[in-house]
Design a protein around this motif. Structure first.
Motif, PDB file in Angstrom:
ATOM      1  N   ARG A 232      90.808 -37.827  18.077  1.00  0.00           N
ATOM      2  CA  ARG A 232      91.368 -37.221  17.985  1.00  0.00           C
ATOM      3  C   ARG A 232      90.068 -35.987  16.737  1.00  0.00           C
ATOM      4  NH1 ARG A 232      95.060 -40.033  18.524  1.00  0.00           N
ATOM      5  NH2 ARG A 232      95.958 -40.020  15.619  1.00  0.00           N
ATOM      6  N   ARG A 233      89.444 -36.151  16.198  1.00  0.00           N
ATOM      7  CA  ARG A 233      89.080 -35.555  15.158  1.00  0.00           C
ATOM      8  C   ARG A 233      87.408 -36.055  15.183  1.00  0.00           C
ATOM      9  NH1 ARG A 233      93.147 -37.510  13.715  1.00  0.00           N
ATOM     10  NH2 ARG A 233      94.880 -36.466  12.282  1.00  0.00           N
TER      11      ARG A 233
ATOM     12  N   PRO B  98      93.078 -33.127  12.745  1.00  0.00           N
ATOM     13  CA  PRO B  98      92.990 -33.090  14.987  1.00  0.00           C
ATOM     14  C   PRO B  98      91.489 -32.189  14.636  1.00  0.00           C
ATOM     15  CG  PRO B  98      95.090 -34.304  14.939  1.00  0.00           C
ATOM     16  CD  PRO B  98      95.020 -33.104  13.085  1.00  0.00           C
TER      17      PRO B  98
ATOM     18  N   ASP C  94      95.235 -33.928  21.554  1.00  0.00           N
ATOM     19  CA  ASP C  94      96.079 -35.595  21.240  1.00  0.00           C
ATOM     20  C   ASP C  94      96.756 -36.352  21.748  1.00  0.00           C
ATOM     21  OD1 ASP C  94      95.460 -34.222  18.419  1.00  0.00           O
ATOM     22  OD2 ASP C  94      97.258 -33.232  18.748  1.00  0.00           O
TER      23      ASP C  94
END
Length: 306
Positions: free
Chosen positions: A196-197, A290, A296
């Motif tokens: 998510r990052r 994020p 997400d």
């Protein structure tokens, strides 16, 4: 920071990167700015590296505490005992207080992608540490499922990949199953978080130890020293990947006429600066919110629900 000495504190161990001291019944783990590659400590430092390793480990230990208990007692300087006050300049930000444990004699490696020694072994045998894999996989390709590939812990020289059966012989069958299950669970959770990052966790190495009858996650966790982190937006199987970790240094060293034994070669300032920036960027991405471009609801590197 070369070798660290703290007057009045007994040093328990001086590793490739970490210095370990006794503080009462507990341990003080200090991450230096030393860097090792191919199990050789290089003569140059990467400024700030030790602080990033400590803070990122602290972040992961806190986030995964519900999955597996760990050895961390304190990372915040204000929670350290007053006896350490004279060493604030040397310790703050790069040290943690931890429970004293009896480490298992294996390293718990989880691979989600085919790279490094795993890729080399796959090319020769079609398997990694005794785990058979599908034919025709490419370098850096995502595996059908993450695999647990333990290794011995060498005091000097190179660690050796071993099959699960050998790990069970070293630590006992029940313990081997426990650390395998915990390692895979932590890897899957961390992979979703990192995805998510914008980061792919290619593989990572964990360690466990006994404190009495309790099995704890110890040492460091999901740092650029113990993991391969790849930028998801540049991922392309079939070749080596750009990375946020010390693979950048390994790649440079591979261009040299060096036999991978001590002493290691000096690093150009450009390589030191670039490595420092990569470590900082990895910490910022992994411990921050994020990325706007990453949804997400699903991990885009695994396709699994977040």
């Amino acid at each position: 920071m070369k070798e660290l000495h703290l007057e009045g504190l007994k040093k328990v161990k001086s590793g490739k990167v970490r210095e370990v001291f006794e503080v009462g019944n507990d341990l003080l783990l200090v991450a230096t700015d030393r860097v090792s590659a191919f199990d050789v400590v290089l003569p140059d430092l990467v400024p700030g590296k030790g602080k990033i390793l400590t803070q990122l480990s602290a972040f992961w230990f806190e986030q995964t505490r519900r999955l597996c208990p760990n050895h961390v007692l304190a990372v915040d300087w204000d929670e350290f005992p007053s006896s350490l006050a004279p060493f604030r300049e040397e310790l703050e930000g790069r040290s943690m207080l931890a429970k004293r444990c009896r480490p298992l004699p294996i390293e718990c490696v989880v691979r989600g992608y085919l790279a490094g020694s795993g890729w080399k072994e796959y090319q020769e045998t079609g398997s990694v540490c005794g785990v058979s894999l599908p034919k025709g996989l490419r370098e850096s390709e995502r595996l059908p499922e993450p695999i647990f590939t333990p290794a011995t812990k060498a005091a000097s020289g190179h660690d050796e990949n071993i099959p699960f059966q050998r790990a069970a012989e070293l630590v006992g069958s029940e313990t081997a199953q426990r650390v395998r299950d915990s390692s895979l669970e932590i890897y899957r959770w961390a992979s979703r978080h990192a995805g998510r990052r914008g980061i792919i966790v290619c593989d990572t190495k964990m360690e466990f130890g006994w404190q009495g009858s309790e099995l704890l996650l110890i040492d460091e966790l999901l740092t650029p020293d113990s993991s391969r982190f790849w930028p998801a937006d540049r991922y392309q199987p079939g070749r080596p990947q750009p990375s946020f970790d010390k693979q950048f240094i390994r790649d440079y060293l591979e261009t040299l006429d060096w036999d991978k034994t001590s002493p290691g070669p000096r690093l150009p300032q450009s390589v030191i600066d670039a490595t420092s920036q990569l470590y900082q960027r990895a910490y910022q991405l992994l411990s921050g919110p994020p990325q706007p471009s990453c949804g997400d609801s699903e991990d885009r590197t695994t396709g699994q629900p977040a």
